[in-house]
Design an enzyme around this catalytic site. Structure first.
Site, short mmCIF file in Angstrom:
data_model
loop_
_atom_site.label_atom_id
_atom_site.label_comp_id
_atom_site.label_asym_id
_atom_site.label_seq_id
_atom_site.Cartn_x
_atom_site.Cartn_y
_atom_site.Cartn_z
CE LYS A 1 39.75 -7.37 30.76
NZ LYS A 1 38.66 -7.22 31.75
CD GLU B 1 32.50 -12.73 35.94
OE1 GLU B 1 32.20 -11.87 35.10
OE2 GLU B 1 33.62 -13.26 36.01
CD GLU C 1 41.31 -6.32 34.50
OE1 GLU C 1 41.05 -7.52 34.35
OE2 GLU C 1 42.28 -5.90 35.19
CD GLU D 1 44.87 -10.84 38.15
OE1 GLU D 1 43.82 -11.09 37.51
OE2 GLU D 1 45.45 -9.74 38.12
CE LYS E 1 42.05 -13.58 38.68
NZ LYS E 1 41.84 -13.03 37.32
#
Length: 433
Positions: free
Chosen positions: A190, A240, A284, A416, A420
């Site tokens: 990834k 986060e 993911e 995406e 964001k």
């Protein structure tokens, strides 16, 4: 903020006491009454001494405005060593940023700190000198004399002159192609790739005004702002947590996997249910969980991975798994080394993903995807510096990234990062959901 005016007078009075003509650290504290009109961000924005640091924990219970620096640190390990030298000051906090490269930081012990925990607020004044506390008390008195009263923050009224992406859409597709080839060859599992958007305005952008606008609409987020001087700042509203430590108890999380949000609740719920079942997004997220657990295992007891949740934000929804554990040694420098950057902002394997980012991203990340927050002997908390922006006079640089794994589609990943970036972008241009 009349309560602050009274508290400043009390601190000035306390500085008339006799202080030792020798090195040392001393903390003075005055309790503040709270009122609805008490906005520490507005108060902070009026001050002409730097740096400024504003922080609000994502549940809203912990809020701070820190002003001026009596000590500055270019790495978290140096800040931790300073705190360890003064074990009697367990509540003393050092604030600031760690860069994407965690060896680099901009952290400081503030001269003056407005701090609220729940319904209680305090004004802290810090004295520190390597030669004479008496001399520093005089400097602190002169500092307090410069403090200005708060004024309401004005709404943003900006005219955007130009907009530029790095990479642009075509370059993004090529970049995702390179990443997909590296994943297919087994070089990477990834990699998280990012884009900047530079917006140029006709007048300078108020960092505090931008932060206030984001705070009003971006819920369930950490809000942070570091103003380096009157012309440059870095800020963000991040969903986060990187880690929170209270004594030896550690909480961290894997926030990876994204779908759009929607104004209509049932539609948003349906999208969230799809996210919980989607193989690519689940994969993911679990890559991040497994990497965090592997990195923590040498300095932690049993690792408790909680069931997945959907976190609904203003423009997007994310998949989150919380990870709780007990540290064998409560060492924040070790936590930073182990956790930053996580696979949610860099990739796997970590070093290969960082090398790919360094080789192919057309910009330097600097503070983006680093971390923002504080450390103290008693507790520490840093969020990941996402949904963030760099302000330089009339230019705002927005950042957004996406995790690339096997099966990623370049156009879907572009959408995406558009979603964001919109969490902050729409506050600077046209108002939107």
């Amino acid at each position: 903020m009349n309560s602050v005016t009274v508290a400043l007078q009390q601190l000035q009075l306390a500085l008339t006491d006799e202080f030792a003509d020798e090195p040392g650290l001393k903390c003075l504290c005055v309790k503040l009454p709270l009122s609805d009109a008490c906005d520490p961000l507005a108060w902070l924005s009026c001050q002409q001494v730097y740096p400024h640091f504003y922080w609000q924990q994502r549940n809203g219970d912990d809020e701070v405005a820190a002003l001026g620096a009596v000590r500055q640190f270019s790495a978290l390990a140096d800040a931790q060593a300073f705190l360890n030298a003064y074990p009697q000051t367990s509540s003393l906090r050092i604030w600031g940023l760690n860069a994407f490269d965690p060896a680099q930081g901009c952290l400081f012990l503030s001269r003056l700190e407005w701090r609220r925990k729940g319904g209680d607020a305090f004004l802290w004044l810090h004295l520190y000198s390597e030669t004479s506390l008496r001399d520093d008390a005089r400097q602190a008195a002169a500092f307090l004399a410069q403090i200005l009263p708060a004024k309401p923050l004005l709404p943003l009224h900006l005219q955007c002159l130009s907009e530029r992406h790095q990479p642009d859409r075509d370059e993004w597709h090529k970049l995702i192609g390179k990443a997909s080839d590296a994943i297919a060859s087994g070089e990477l599992e990834k990699v998280v790739l990012a884009r900047t958007t530079d917006l140029h305005f006709s007048t300078p952008v108020s960092a505090a005004g931008f932060m206030a606008a984001s705070r009003r609409v971006n819920f369930n987020c950490y809000h942070f702002l570091l103003a380096f001087d009157a012309h440059s700042a870095f800020l963000g509203s991040s969903p986060e947590r990187l880690w929170r430590r209270i004594d030896s108890a550690l909480r961290t999380e894997a926030l990876a996997g994204t779908v759009a949000n929607h104004v209509e609740d049932h539609h948003a719920w349906s999208l969230g249910q799809w996210l919980l079942k989607d193989d690519k997004n689940q994969r993911e997220n679990m890559l991040v969980v497994e990497d965090i657990c592997q990195r923590l295992q040498e300095n932690a007891g049993l690792l408790d991975v909680l069931p997945p949740q959907v976190v609904r934000l203003r423009k997007v929804q994310h998949l989150r798994r919380c990870i709780w554990t007990e540290l064998l040694k409560a060492d924040d420098a070790v936590c930073l080394e182990q956790l930053q950057p996580t696979a949610a902002v860099a990739g796997l394997p970590r070093e290969q993903a960082k090398a790919f980012i360094n080789d192919f991203e057309p910009f330097e990340r600097e503070w983006y995807a680093g971390s923002a927050g504080y450390l103290s002997r008693q507790q520490t908390e840093f969020c990941v510096a996402l949904r963030s922006a760099k302000i330089t006079n009339a230019t705002v640089r927005l950042y957004a990234g996406a995790g690339i794994v096997e099966g990623s589609d370049a156009e879907l990943e572009w959408q995406e990062i558009e979603n964001k970036a919109a969490g902050l972008r729409t506050l600077l241009t046209k108002s939107a959901f």
